[in-house]
Design a protein around this motif. Sequence first.
Motif, mmCIF file in Angstrom:
data_model
loop_
_atom_site.group_PDB
_atom_site.id
_atom_site.type_symbol
_atom_site.label_atom_id
_atom_site.label_comp_id
_atom_site.label_asym_id
_atom_site.label_seq_id
_atom_site.Cartn_x
_atom_site.Cartn_y
_atom_site.Cartn_z
ATOM 1 N N UNK A 64 -0.480 33.791 80.935
ATOM 2 C CA UNK A 64 -0.276 32.388 81.264
ATOM 3 C C UNK A 64 0.740 31.756 80.318
ATOM 4 N N UNK A 65 0.729 32.181 79.044
ATOM 5 C CA UNK A 65 1.665 31.626 78.064
ATOM 6 C C UNK A 65 3.103 31.995 78.400
ATOM 7 N N UNK A 66 3.296 33.170 79.016
ATOM 8 C CA UNK A 66 4.653 33.608 79.349
ATOM 9 C C UNK A 66 5.366 32.589 80.237
ATOM 10 N N UNK A 67 4.673 32.093 81.255
ATOM 11 C CA UNK A 67 5.286 31.125 82.177
ATOM 12 C C UNK A 67 5.593 29.804 81.474
ATOM 13 N N UNK A 68 4.661 29.340 80.643
ATOM 14 C CA UNK A 68 4.882 28.068 79.942
ATOM 15 C C UNK A 68 6.019 28.174 78.930
ATOM 16 N N UNK A 69 6.083 29.281 78.215
ATOM 17 C CA UNK A 69 7.160 29.466 77.240
ATOM 18 C C UNK A 69 8.513 29.624 77.928
ATOM 19 N N UNK A 70 8.531 30.271 79.090
ATOM 20 C CA UNK A 70 9.788 30.388 79.844
ATOM 21 C C UNK A 70 10.255 29.011 80.310
ATOM 22 N N UNK A 71 9.304 28.165 80.716
ATOM 23 C CA UNK A 71 9.669 26.802 81.128
ATOM 24 C C UNK A 71 10.209 26.003 79.947
ATOM 25 N N UNK A 72 9.584 26.148 78.770
ATOM 26 C CA UNK A 72 10.084 25.444 77.584
ATOM 27 C C UNK A 72 11.482 25.942 77.226
ATOM 28 N N UNK A 73 11.738 27.232 77.346
ATOM 29 C CA UNK A 73 13.060 27.787 77.056
ATOM 30 C C UNK A 73 14.085 27.331 78.091
ATOM 31 N N UNK A 74 13.672 27.144 79.321
ATOM 32 C CA UNK A 74 14.583 26.662 80.359
ATOM 33 C C UNK A 74 14.989 25.208 80.088
ATOM 34 N N UNK A 75 14.034 24.394 79.607
ATOM 35 C CA UNK A 75 14.314 22.973 79.367
ATOM 36 C C UNK A 75 15.206 22.761 78.137
ATOM 37 N N UNK A 76 14.957 23.506 77.069
ATOM 38 C CA UNK A 76 15.795 23.464 75.870
ATOM 39 C C UNK A 76 16.098 24.905 75.486
ATOM 40 N N UNK A 77 17.202 25.458 75.988
ATOM 41 C CA UNK A 77 17.473 26.887 75.827
ATOM 42 C C UNK A 77 17.695 27.321 74.380
ATOM 43 N N UNK A 78 17.157 28.502 74.089
ATOM 44 C CA UNK A 78 17.422 29.266 72.876
ATOM 45 C C UNK A 78 17.077 28.556 71.565
#
Length: 156
Positions: free
Chosen positions: A27-41
């Motif tokens: 479940x954390x994978x999806x949330x962390x990917x969304x956070x990375x999409x909003x503010x990349x890298x």
Amino acid sequence: MPRGEPNRFNAAWHAGLRDHFAGNYRRARAELAEANRLLPELPDVRRITLENDERLKREPLLPWTQVAIGMLVVSAAGWRSCCSAGGSETASGSAPRKSCGSSRAEPPTILDVRASDAYARSPVRIPRSVHVALESLGDGGSVPADAARVVVAYCT
């Protein structure tokens, strides 16, 4: 965005951290990917995402804790039914013999039938057990046990 108001990055980042530290790596994978999409890298997002991915690789396929609890419950139910089934009759009309030994006053005879070399090397001894070499049983040797008592054999 005004300071102190919730934003989508903070919501995704906090949800990802909460799931990661709770052990819900999928479940954390999806949330962390969304956070990375909003503010990349961002360095912290990358680090936690990599750590989450490593833990996800080592995550077992089955939830072993729940499997073990389920097996204990089934085993306890089996022993309970085994020990309480003494008064019923079988389909043939004869009463079954008690198999749990709960009404017996005598303890069972415990045979330790490990191989002689394994028995000699092992520091483990079963209290009130009789060691019978596994090799001697194959040769048709007699078992040093009373025929009227329940016999339990231990072998690894």
